[in-house]
Design an enzyme around this catalytic site. Structure first.
Site, PDB file in Angstrom:
ATOM      1  N   GLU A 156      -5.108  -7.013  12.107  1.00  0.00           N
ATOM      2  CA  GLU A 156      -6.449  -6.488  11.820  1.00  0.00           C
ATOM      3  C   GLU A 156      -7.512  -7.492  12.288  1.00  0.00           C
ATOM      4  O   GLU A 156      -8.314  -7.204  13.164  1.00  0.00           O
ATOM      5  CB  GLU A 156      -6.600  -6.170  10.320  1.00  0.00           C
ATOM      6  CG  GLU A 156      -5.706  -5.002   9.904  1.00  0.00           C
ATOM      7  CD  GLU A 156      -5.806  -4.612   8.435  1.00  0.00           C
ATOM      8  OE1 GLU A 156      -5.650  -3.411   8.149  1.00  0.00           O
ATOM      9  OE2 GLU A 156      -6.001  -5.483   7.557  1.00  0.00           O
TER      10      GLU A 156
ATOM     11  N   LEU B 182      -2.144   3.000  11.630  1.00  0.00           N
ATOM     12  CA  LEU B 182      -3.212   3.884  11.146  1.00  0.00           C
ATOM     13  C   LEU B 182      -4.017   3.156  10.093  1.00  0.00           C
ATOM     14  O   LEU B 182      -3.670   3.138   8.916  1.00  0.00           O
ATOM     15  CB  LEU B 182      -2.601   5.171  10.583  1.00  0.00           C
ATOM     16  CG  LEU B 182      -3.354   6.448  10.904  1.00  0.00           C
ATOM     17  CD1 LEU B 182      -3.737   6.547  12.373  1.00  0.00           C
ATOM     18  CD2 LEU B 182      -2.533   7.645  10.514  1.00  0.00           C
ATOM     19  N   ASP B 183      -5.080   2.533  10.559  1.00  0.00           N
ATOM     20  CA  ASP B 183      -5.930   1.754   9.669  1.00  0.00           C
ATOM     21  C   ASP B 183      -6.906   2.680   8.941  1.00  0.00           C
ATOM     22  O   ASP B 183      -7.401   3.646   9.521  1.00  0.00           O
ATOM     23  CB  ASP B 183      -6.717   0.746  10.515  1.00  0.00           C
ATOM     24  CG  ASP B 183      -7.707  -0.034   9.690  1.00  0.00           C
ATOM     25  OD1 ASP B 183      -7.277  -0.689   8.720  1.00  0.00           O
ATOM     26  OD2 ASP B 183      -8.908   0.017  10.003  1.00  0.00           O
TER      27      ASP B 183
ATOM     28  N   ASP C   2       0.708   7.654   8.481  1.00  0.00           N
ATOM     29  CA  ASP C   2       0.968   6.230   8.749  1.00  0.00           C
ATOM     30  C   ASP C   2       2.331   6.066   9.387  1.00  0.00           C
ATOM     31  O   ASP C   2       2.523   5.382  10.378  1.00  0.00           O
ATOM     32  CB  ASP C   2       1.095   5.441   7.428  1.00  0.00           C
ATOM     33  CG  ASP C   2      -0.222   4.943   6.887  1.00  0.00           C
ATOM     34  OD1 ASP C   2      -1.131   4.749   7.668  1.00  0.00           O
ATOM     35  OD2 ASP C   2      -0.284   4.730   5.658  1.00  0.00           O
TER      36      ASP C   2
ATOM     37  N   ASP D 215       0.844  -1.193   0.000  1.00  0.00           N
ATOM     38  CA  ASP D 215       0.000   0.000   0.000  1.00  0.00           C
ATOM     39  C   ASP D 215       0.880   1.244   0.000  1.00  0.00           C
ATOM     40  O   ASP D 215       1.987   1.244   0.538  1.00  0.00           O
ATOM     41  CB  ASP D 215      -0.884   0.045   1.262  1.00  0.00           C
ATOM     42  CG  ASP D 215      -1.740  -1.201   1.390  1.00  0.00           C
ATOM     43  OD1 ASP D 215      -2.226  -1.666   0.354  1.00  0.00           O
ATOM     44  OD2 ASP D 215      -1.904  -1.695   2.521  1.00  0.00           O
TER      45      ASP D 215
ATOM     46  N   GLU E 267       1.990  -3.265  10.507  1.00  0.00           N
ATOM     47  CA  GLU E 267       1.616  -3.317   9.095  1.00  0.00           C
ATOM     48  C   GLU E 267       2.630  -2.564   8.236  1.00  0.00           C
ATOM     49  O   GLU E 267       2.844  -2.906   7.076  1.00  0.00           O
ATOM     50  CB  GLU E 267       0.226  -2.699   8.886  1.00  0.00           C
ATOM     51  CG  GLU E 267      -0.115  -2.612   7.411  1.00  0.00           C
ATOM     52  CD  GLU E 267      -1.525  -2.117   7.094  1.00  0.00           C
ATOM     53  OE1 GLU E 267      -2.392  -2.178   7.965  1.00  0.00           O
ATOM     54  OE2 GLU E 267      -1.727  -1.690   5.960  1.00  0.00           O
ATOM     55  N   GLU E 268       3.264  -1.566   8.817  1.00  0.00           N
ATOM     56  CA  GLU E 268       4.166  -0.719   8.037  1.00  0.00           C
ATOM     57  C   GLU E 268       5.568  -1.291   7.856  1.00  0.00           C
ATOM     58  O   GLU E 268       6.389  -0.687   7.184  1.00  0.00           O
ATOM     59  CB  GLU E 268       4.278   0.667   8.680  1.00  0.00           C
ATOM     60  CG  GLU E 268       2.979   1.444   8.689  1.00  0.00           C
ATOM     61  CD  GLU E 268       2.353   1.586   7.300  1.00  0.00           C
ATOM     62  OE1 GLU E 268       3.087   1.743   6.311  1.00  0.00           O
ATOM     63  OE2 GLU E 268       1.112   1.497   7.221  1.00  0.00           O
TER      64      GLU E 268
ATOM     65  N   ASP F 232      -1.557  -2.213  13.718  1.00  0.00           N
ATOM     66  CA  ASP F 232      -1.738  -1.453  12.481  1.00  0.00           C
ATOM     67  C   ASP F 232      -1.801  -0.007  12.956  1.00  0.00           C
ATOM     68  O   ASP F 232      -2.774   0.399  13.600  1.00  0.00           O
ATOM     69  CB  ASP F 232      -3.050  -1.871  11.791  1.00  0.00           C
ATOM     70  CG  ASP F 232      -3.287  -1.080  10.508  1.00  0.00           C
ATOM     71  OD1 ASP F 232      -2.550  -0.108  10.256  1.00  0.00           O
ATOM     72  OD2 ASP F 232      -4.221  -1.435   9.762  1.00  0.00           O
TER      73      ASP F 232
HETATM   74  P1  AHM Z   1      -5.146  -0.104   5.434  1.00  0.00           P
HETATM   75  O1  AHM Z   1      -4.754  -0.883   6.631  1.00  0.00           O
HETATM   76  O2  AHM Z   1      -4.081  -0.023   4.410  1.00  0.00           O
HETATM   77  O3  AHM Z   1      -5.717   1.217   5.753  1.00  0.00           O
HETATM   78  O4  AHM Z   1      -6.313  -0.944   4.636  1.00  0.00           O
HETATM   79  C1  AHM Z   1      -7.250  -1.717   5.257  1.00  0.00           C
HETATM   80  C2  AHM Z   1      -8.629  -1.158   4.965  1.00  0.00           C
HETATM   81  C3  AHM Z   1      -9.571  -1.509   6.067  1.00  0.00           C
HETATM   82  O5  AHM Z   1      -9.558  -0.530   7.063  1.00  0.00           O
HETATM   83  C4  AHM Z   1     -10.897  -1.564   5.360  1.00  0.00           C
HETATM   84  O6  AHM Z   1     -11.813  -2.419   5.995  1.00  0.00           O
HETATM   85  C5  AHM Z   1     -10.525  -2.070   3.999  1.00  0.00           C
HETATM   86  O7  AHM Z   1      -9.159  -1.748   3.819  1.00  0.00           O
HETATM   87  C6  AHM Z   1     -11.332  -1.419   2.914  1.00  0.00           C
HETATM   88  O8  AHM Z   1     -10.994  -1.979   1.690  1.00  0.00           O
HETATM   89  P2  AHM Z   1     -11.742  -1.590   0.321  1.00  0.00           P
HETATM   90  O9  AHM Z   1     -11.318  -0.195   0.000  1.00  0.00           O
HETATM   91  O10 AHM Z   1     -11.247  -2.595  -0.658  1.00  0.00           O
HETATM   92  O11 AHM Z   1     -13.215  -1.701   0.564  1.00  0.00           O
HETATM   93 MG    MG Z   2      -5.309  -1.558   8.164  1.00  0.00          MG
END
Ligand code: AHM
Ligand code: MG
Length: 340
Positions: free
Chosen positions: A287, A126-127, A80, A74, A103-104, A124
């Site tokens: 997560e 900053l989710d 983040d 990502d 996650e990072e 994680d």
């Molecule tokens: P992130 O951890 O990189 O922010 O991504 C995880 C996020 C979740 O918070 C969320 O439920 C999901 O990705 C949403 O995915 P989508 O955009 O495919 O619906």
């Molecule tokens: Mg996340």
């Protein structure tokens, strides 16, 4: 740490600070050395520091990307990265956390080799990062495991099923900042009061309703769902007042926000496997597992569709899983179609 399940005649604990709650948990266990308490307090401190940054996000030149990608590919937002460093620093400070997996970061980070460092933390930082720049709720997710051997932590130490969590929770940076935590029994929510700089108990002993006519899924993926999930998707939208259908759809796109609403109101959140993400999209360690731990402690359910999330034996730090969580009856409905 002891978990409080208030008795019928006990006075309300609403307004108690998170720090006192954590400390009282330790006082209830005279043999406790205070390491776990100290670790949880450091997570709470990190949550306050991240809140301060998030609340000034439009002003402090912290919006936008760093131009890099994280361990799961990502795009990394500046916030983040800041949240990640804030948590790592807070966890490393008191030498109770041996290592952390984020996650990072591709690999685990060793934070202390002191004898007192007998916990491991997954997080994680900053989710929901795609929501940062558009001022929609984001969050921090964490889980705490015990390191059960002497010597430095290894990557294998982190590959434990979620049922072995000692504590888990999340912080939601929403219309207010809330910190939700459980050690596996009661689930409590604390709301940040910026005027005193403390998290205060606002949601004592959260229990998820057994059913609610709400579903939460990225409908944009409908063409990629399995036939079973497609059938469920049709069923929740069909008109039938006797079963409170059609259900309302709510989807923020931040797991923390969607799961938090599901915890408080009830309903189901699903990110199932589909043709684009055959293993699901969400990450097991930092997560799915922490949320599964919270949801189960509140009387809800968390499954991959075929197995209890907390029973999965992880094989890799950044492994993904399908995730269906929420009210017991809503999840049963989903499974009836998905596996039917
Ligand atoms: P992130 O951890 O990189 O922010 O991504 C995880 C996020 C979740 O918070 C969320 O439920 C999901 O990705 C949403 O995915 P989508 O955009 O495919 O619906
Ligand atoms: Mg996340």
């Amino acid at each position: 740490m002891e978990d409080y399940e208030p008795g019928e005649h006990e006075p309300s604990r609403i307004g108690l600070t998170l720090e006192t709650y954590i400390l009282e948990g330790m006082l209830g266990r005279p043999e406790a050395r205070g390491y776990f308490t100290s670790l949880l307090n450091q997570i709470a401190l990190a949550a306050k520091l991240v809140t301060a940054r998030v609340r000034r996000a439009g002003l402090a030149n912290v919006l936008g990307t760093t131009g890099e990608q994280n361990a799961t590919g990502d795009v990394v937002q500046k916030l983040d990265e800041e949240a990640n460093e804030t948590l790592m620093r807070a966890l490393g400070r008191r030498h109770h956390c041996a290592a952390a997996a984020s996650e990072e970061e591709e690999d685990i980070r060793i934070l202390s080799t002191a004898d007192s460092a007998n916990y491991l933390v997954v997080f994680d930082p900053l989710d929901g990062s795609s929501n940062i720049d558009v001022n929609i709720s984001i969050g921090t997710i964490f889980g705490v495991y015990r390191k059960d051997h002497d010597g430095p932590a290894t990557m294998e130490d982190f590959l434990k099923p979620g049922r072995e969590l000692q504590a888990a929770g999340y912080v939601i940076y929403g219309s207010s900042t809330q910190f939700v935590i459980t050690t596996g029994k009661a689930v409590h929510g604390f709301t940040y009061d910026p005027s005193v700089g403390e998290f205060l108990l606002s949601h004592e002993n959260i229990r998820i309703p057994d059913h609610h006519p709400t579903y939460s899924i990225n409908e944009g993926n409908a063409a990629r769902w399995t036939d079973g999930v497609k059938r469920w998707g049709e069923w929740v939208k069909a008109e039938d007042p006797s079963t409170r259908r059609p259900y309302s759809m709510r989807y923020v796109g931040t797991l923390v926000a969607d799961a938090h609403r599901t915890l408080l109101r009830g309903g189901v959140f699903a990110y199932p496997a589909d043709t684009k993400s055959p293993e699901g999209k969400l990450r097991l360690l930092y997560e799915a597992n922490p949320f599964a731990f919270v949801l189960e402690a509140a009387g809800g359910v968390a499954t991959t569709g075929t197995e209890r999330v907390l029973d999965i034996q992880p094989t890799a730090l950044h492994q993904k899983v399908p995730l269906i969580l929420g009210s017991r009856r809503n999840v049963e409905e989903f499974l009836r179609f998905a596996n039917g």
